[in-house]
Every structure is written in C-alpha cells, then in structure tokens.
Design an enzyme around this catalytic site. Structure first.
Site, PDB file in Angstrom:
ATOM      1  CB  SER A   1     -54.993 -39.034 -53.645  1.00  0.00           C
ATOM      2  OG  SER A   1     -55.930 -39.575 -52.737  1.00  0.00           O
TER       3      SER A   1
ATOM      4  CG  HIS B   1     -51.723 -36.365 -55.574  1.00  0.00           C
ATOM      5  ND1 HIS B   1     -50.696 -37.269 -55.713  1.00  0.00           N
ATOM      6  CD2 HIS B   1     -52.347 -36.691 -54.417  1.00  0.00           C
ATOM      7  CE1 HIS B   1     -50.708 -38.121 -54.699  1.00  0.00           C
ATOM      8  NE2 HIS B   1     -51.704 -37.786 -53.900  1.00  0.00           N
TER       9      HIS B   1
ATOM     10  CE  LYS C   1     -48.845 -37.191 -52.384  1.00  0.00           C
ATOM     11  NZ  LYS C   1     -48.599 -36.985 -50.955  1.00  0.00           N
TER      12      LYS C   1
END
Length: 738
Positions: A524, A552, A583
């Site tokens: 990250s 991610h 996200k």
C-alpha cells in the site's frame, strides 16, 4: 529414605506448579506472582474459559497425557493443580516425571547471570515467548517477530531497570545477545548491584572532571556546544549553538561516550541550564536534537536557559520546521502519567500543523473526483485541489447507478441492521454480495466483515494459534501485522523479498504446527506487486497456507480487475483472498474468499465477524452495483492503466525514485521526513493534494509522497500534476533532471 522421598515429592510438586504458572503467564501476560491459589480466574483475573482451555491443552501436551479433554469448572490455580495431579495419577504417571521434564529449563535459568536473566525477563514479558524459546542469537525481527515498536518498548523498560535513563541504545541491535553485550560494554550490569543514587555517578575516590567529555573523541565539540548556550552576547541558542549543532552531527555513542560521560553531561545541563530530570538524553543524543528538546519543553523554555539567551517571540513555524523529532518519538514516552505522551504529541503535532507540514484529516466539501474542494481548518480557507490521494480507482464512488442503489437499499431496508450477522443482522443483500464477490474471485465462498482491517484481524486470529507460525512481509499493512499479533502465533517477519521468505521458511521447515504466509497483493505504501508465483511455490514446498490481501489489487489488477491471482493467471491458487470494499468497489467493509469449509469456520471462530455489527444493507447494494458497472464497463480499467503509465513516464523522466511500483499507487521516495513534509507543503501550495507519508505509514528515513491514480484523471490533470511535483521539488532542493 523417607526424608529423601519427601524431598523428591516436594521438588516434583514445585516443578508442576512452575509448569502451570508459566503456562498461565504466557497465555494471560500476568506475572506468576499474581496467581494466588484461591484467586478466581474469571472474577479476579479476567481469565475467560477459552483462555483457560488453551492453558490446559498446553499443559496436557507438555506432560504427555493421553486424556487431553479440557476440564470445565476449574476456578483457581489450586483447583487446576489438584486436577492435573489427579489426571496424572489416573494415567499411572508420577508427579516426579514433571521434575525430569522441567529440570533442564531450571538448570538453564540457574546458569544465567543476573544481567542476562533480567533482559530475558523483559523480552519474555513483552513477547509472550517462553524463556527456552528466546534464543540469544535469534534475529529479533526475522526469527522472533519482534517489530520495531515492541523492541522500543523492551529497550525502554531495560533502560529503566538498569537505571540508564540518562542514555540509550544504539540502532541496529538485532539479537538479544547484542543487547546484553552492549549493556556489559557500558557497565550497566554494575547497576544491578549498586544503589540507585550511585548509578551514573563517578566513584568518590575519582571525582569526575569539570568537563569529562573532553577526554573522549569529539568531546570538545560537545563542551563548546554547551558553552555557547552560556554566551552573554547570544540572545538565543539558534545563533552560535545552532551553528555548531549544524556542523556537529555525531551522537554520544558515535563520539565514543560511555555511561559516566553521559551522566556527567546530563548533570551539567541540569545544573547550568535547569534541564529537568525527566528529559532523557536517550531521546536527544545529538546537539541538534538536544537544542530542539530544550526549546520545546515548556517547563524550562525561557527560565531554565535564561531570558538573555532566548527571544520570547521566536518563530513557532521555524521551530516546527527544525524540530528533528518524528511521530515515532511519541510511541513510548516513559512517564507515570499514562497521558503524558498525548500532551507532548499534541504540542508537537499542532506546531507542525500550524507550519502547514502536517495536513492530515482536512475535510472535503465536495465529491471526491479528479478534483475536490478541501477546507483547511488551520487557515480557515477552502480550495479546489487536483485530487491524487483517493483510492476511488475506477471512479465508481460517484457513479449514478451506485448512488441510486444505495439510496434504494436504505429506503427498502432502513439505515442499518443493528446486529451481528449471526443474530438478526444478515440481509438478503449480504448473501448476494458474498455470492458476487466469490464469483469475482473464482472461489467457492465468501464472508463479509465490517471492514478490511477487521477482516485481517478476524481471519488470521481465527486460523492461527499459539502452536502455529505466521510469516509476514516486513512492509505488510498494519492490519495484517495486528492480526498476526492477535493470533498468538509465533510471528516470523521476512524482509520484503522471496529470498528472505525462503530462508525463514527453511529455518522452520520441521515445525510441527501449521504455517501461514500472509502478504499484500499490492503493497500500500510502495505500489509494487508481490511475486505470487514464487511465493506459492515456496508455500507448497514448505507446507504453508497462503493469504493474499487484495485491498489495492481488486479493481486494479487482472484482465477483469479480479486481483492478484488473475494478474498472474493463478486463480484459486492462493488459499485465502482477502480484500476491502472501501477502495475500487466504492463501499465499505472487508471480505475473505476461500473454500467453503474455511469460510464456514470463520463465521463461528472469527471474533471480528461474530461480535460486530455488519455493514448496512444499503452499502451492500452499492457494492453489488459497483461490481455490475465494473464488469459492464471494462474501459474504466483500461483508462486507469493508461493514466498510470502516463504519470509514471513523466515522473521517471524527471529522475524521481518510484521504487518498483507497478500499480495505481506511485510513490515519490524522498527518505528524510523533514524534506518530505516540505515537499508535500510545496505541492499543496500549487493546488495538488496527495498523501505525505511518514512514520508510522513507513519506517523513519523512508518518507515519501504517495500518489493515487484513478480512471477519472484527465491527461491535462496528469501533465499538470507531474509539473507541480517537479516545480515543488526544485523549490525544496530535491534534485530533478528537467
């Protein structure tokens, strides 16, 4: 003969007691002396039935008992001891066998000198390891899983125990043996046999010289520095003293100082400058740091140094900019008041914030798109920024279809579920969301958690226990590290390379318990992708399971955005695929996809699922809509990667260090905290907002800007962002090639 039998029996009973108390200590972190025979486990000590069952299981295993069934209704140590004695008798075993099994450990303890024993006691208390498991030569991080925060707490306690408050430890002590060797080198072991008032003072027969530091290499520089604080023609230390501090960067240890020299220096600062006793030289062991600590400490800001040496109105912003401390300096500030560190950090943080160096938590007043309006709570002004700090990778957070799905879900099912999933909290949309996520990942089943953080905490702690090993990358997300700690498994930290992982796995190849390798898919703060093919190969070779955190990666990697396994054409080859919906999926919550039997186990043994309210049904509806749009509009993923390549090309061409990033996260590595904060401020002044990452986001000395690219950025946004970063770097004297 009778007396000998009695003595042997008594010794055996003492050994059994030691075994039981040691097990209780490991599982509860109480000291052995806290366990009175009649103290109620639950009412007096807060030891629940689950913990007590684990204690019994360990004891039965150690004693080699055939009957390992956990006995309920044991309320205190006395009852537990009697029960174990009865069980040994039923199986025809003598209590004396305990003495034989524990004698080696007792002999080893007896051979320990006082210094080593005290150091090991501190490590045992902070890590939960048994004394026999603390190999003096084992690497603290790689072998024992002792991270930098735990190590700092251990060393602080050792310093207090050894009465070393006036000095500290050098960096780079990677084994317990090195810690002990350093303590011997500075004579700290003498402290264990001397009264507190004598520690750090020169012997009466050999009075300390007026300036003892002059006898050491670089000692004269320290003396000059202190003398310059006293010059009558200097209004504040920032003139002559600061000039010398800028020239002289060596710490005490690098200057060759010993414990007595540091003690004498501390005494001189106290007598001549009124420096309070609680200001430890371990926290300010260079002239620059010492100067800042003297300025920043409110009790002696002016009075202690004398008004003639200080300007009452020196610039607070300049002080904040020159303050060499980092957030790490406030992790463990020893003080009898638990809140002391909060007040000290508050002063530090406000000063940095006023100087526009710390700009965290400023509220948005618009949707978070390629541009966003942010309100500056310090200046009271609002401004539109180019937004490069959002994880809205596919732009789905503002998609009309997603917003309408959330609104309709709230109208139909209400604001929230007001319950956990097992008791009244499950909704048909939760079930549908789990089905869709499992399909996206190509797995049998899925479990949804309240957050990605709780998914790591709950999943790892449910599957791994005290007899297991967890192998975790040194730069994994903090939720992974905390999940490993919570599990009670022995944590093995490898150094962000497959070679390091292989070395660590090989070392524990014969371990009898389970093994779990945990890794981020995309790291990250660094943006690089795990070498999953090699990792899975190593896992199969050494009999370990694999958990990949796709926080991610989901919506970013793979042909369809499925994540890390799809990126490597390895769908289904990681045992556990974990992710977040906060996200690319434009919602909130976390999830784990795996085989159905694993998921079903997690539903009942994962505390962060069982004992927590779930995400609202309306949020589930929004995430389902996001998956629909992602699958229906693959051009969003294509646009994202086009944007990534464009901005990376600009920044690489300017000579910035982007490490090995290959994702929507682009780091601009600077290293120095102060320089990075200055760069972030200069970038914001030009109308661009990205994350300025310092400790604890990354290690001290590894600071960086963290740029997040989304599919909503235009080519003009990307070109302007690159130019802003280049111009800002020039302003703060960071080299660029353009």
């Amino acid at each position: 003969m009778t007396e000998q039998v009695f003595a042997d029996t008594q010794q055996a009973e003492e050994s059994l007691r030691e075994l039981v108390l040691s097990a209780l200590q490991r599982h509860t972190e109480y000291a052995q002396e806290d366990f009175d025979d009649d103290a109620d486990f639950e009412g007096d000590l807060g030891v629940d039935s689950i913990t007590l069952a684990s204690v019994q299981a360990e004891i039965y295993q150690t004693l080699g008992l055939q009957n390992k069934a956990v006995q309920a209704g044991l309320d205190n140590v006395g009852q537990l001891l009697r029960h174990i004695g009865q069980r040994l008798q039923k199986e025809g075993l003598s209590v004396a066998t305990v003495a034989q099994q524990t004698a080696p450990a007792r002999r080893a303890d007896a051979q320990d000198d006082a210094l080593s024993a005290n150091v090991l006691d501190v490590y045992q208390a902070h890590t939960g390891y048994r004394r026999s498991e603390l190999d003096l030569q084992a690497d603290l991080e790689g072998d024992l899983g002792v991270d930098s925060v735990t190590q700092a707490a251990v060393l602080a306690e050792i310093a207090k125990l050894m009465r070393m408050e006036k000095t500290g430890f050098p960096a780079g002590l990677s084994t317990i043996a090195q810690v002990i060797a350093y303590l011997r080198e500075i004579g700290a072991d003498d402290a264990l046999a001397r009264p507190a008032k004598e520690v750090g003072a020169a012997p009466e027969s050999q009075p300390a010289p007026e300036h003892p530091t002059e006898s050491r290499a670089s000692g004269g520089m320290w003396t000059d520095f202190i003398d310059r604080l006293n010059q009558d023609d200097v209004k504040e230390p920032s003139d002559a003293a600061t000039e010398l501090a800028d020239q002289f960067k060596l710490s005490f240890l690098a200057s060759g100082f010993g414990q007595k020299d540091i003690s004498a220096l501390h005494d001189r600062l106290r007598s001549e400058h009124g420096m309070p006793a609680h200001l430890s030289l371990a926290d300010c062991d260079t002239p620059e740091k010492l100067l800042q600590y003297i300025r920043a400490s409110r009790p002696h800001q002016v009075e202690a140094l004398g008004a003639e040496h200080l300007e009452a109105n020196y610039s607070a912003n300049a002080a904040a900019e020159n303050d060499p401390r980092t957030m790490k300096d406030f992790v463990n500030l020893p003080d009898r008041d638990l809140f002391h560190k909060t007040r000290e950090f508050r002063k530090f943080y406000v000063a940095k914030q006023q100087a526009q160096l710390y700009w965290y938590g400023m509220p948005l007043e618009s949707q978070c798109r390629n541009r966003a309006v942010i309100y500056d709570e310090v200046t009271g002004r609002r401004r539109e920024f180019l937004m490069f700090a959002s994880n809205n990778y596919l732009g789905l957070a503002n998609h009309p279809e997603v917003i309408e799905a959330i609104a309709e879900g709230a109208r139909r099912y209400g604001a929230t579920n007001t319950g956990c999933r097992l008791i009244g909290g499950s909704n048909v949309l939760h079930k549908e969301l789990e089905r869709r996520l499992a399909k996206l990942k190509g797995r049998e089943a899925c479990i949804v958690y309240p957050s990605g953080y709780s998914a790591n905490l709950g999943c790892i702690s449910a599957l791994a226990g005290r007899n297991d090993l967890v192998f975790t990358d040194s730069i994994n997300h903090m939720s992974i590290q905390d999940g490993c700690k919570l599990s009670g498994a022995s944590r093995k930290i490898y150094q962000h390379s497959m070679d390091s992982l292989e070395t660590t796995l090989k070392k524990y190849a014969d371990h009898d318990g389970g093994k779990l390798i945990v890794t981020d898919g995309v790291f990250s703060m660094h943006g690089d992708i795990v070498d999953l093919p090699r990792l899975v190969e190593l896992a199969q070779q050494y009999g370990a399971r694999v958990l990949v955190d796709d926080a991610h990666s989901t919506g970013v990697l793979g042909k369809t955005g499925s994540g890390t396994t799809e990126h490597f054409n390895m769908k289904g080859m990681a045992d556990l695929e974990l992710g977040t919906m906060s996200k690319a999926l434009a919602g909130v919550g976390g999830f784990v996809c795996a085989d159905e039997d694993v998921v079903e186990y997690l539903r009942f043994y994962s505390n962060s699922y069982v004992f927590a309210a779930t995400i609202p049904a309306a949020v589930a509806a929004g995430v389902i809509a996001s998956i629909d749009v992602m699958e229906r509009e693959p051009q969003r993923l294509s646009k994202l990667w086009s944007n990534i390549h464009r901005l990376r090309g600009h920044l690489l061409g300017a000579g910035f260090d982007l490490e090995h990033s290959n994702s929507a996260i682009i780091p601009v590595v600077v290293g120095d905290d102060r320089k990075t904060l200055e760069l972030g401020r200069a970038v914001r002044a030009r109308g661009m907002y990205c994350q300025t990452v310092v400790f604890p986001g990354v290690a001290v000395g590894d600071a960086r800007l963290r740029i997040s690219v989304t599919s909503e950025h235009t080519e003009e946004d990307l070109d302007l962002a690159a130019q802003i970063i280049i111009d800002a770097a020039k302003e703060v004297n960071i080299p660029v090639t353009l």
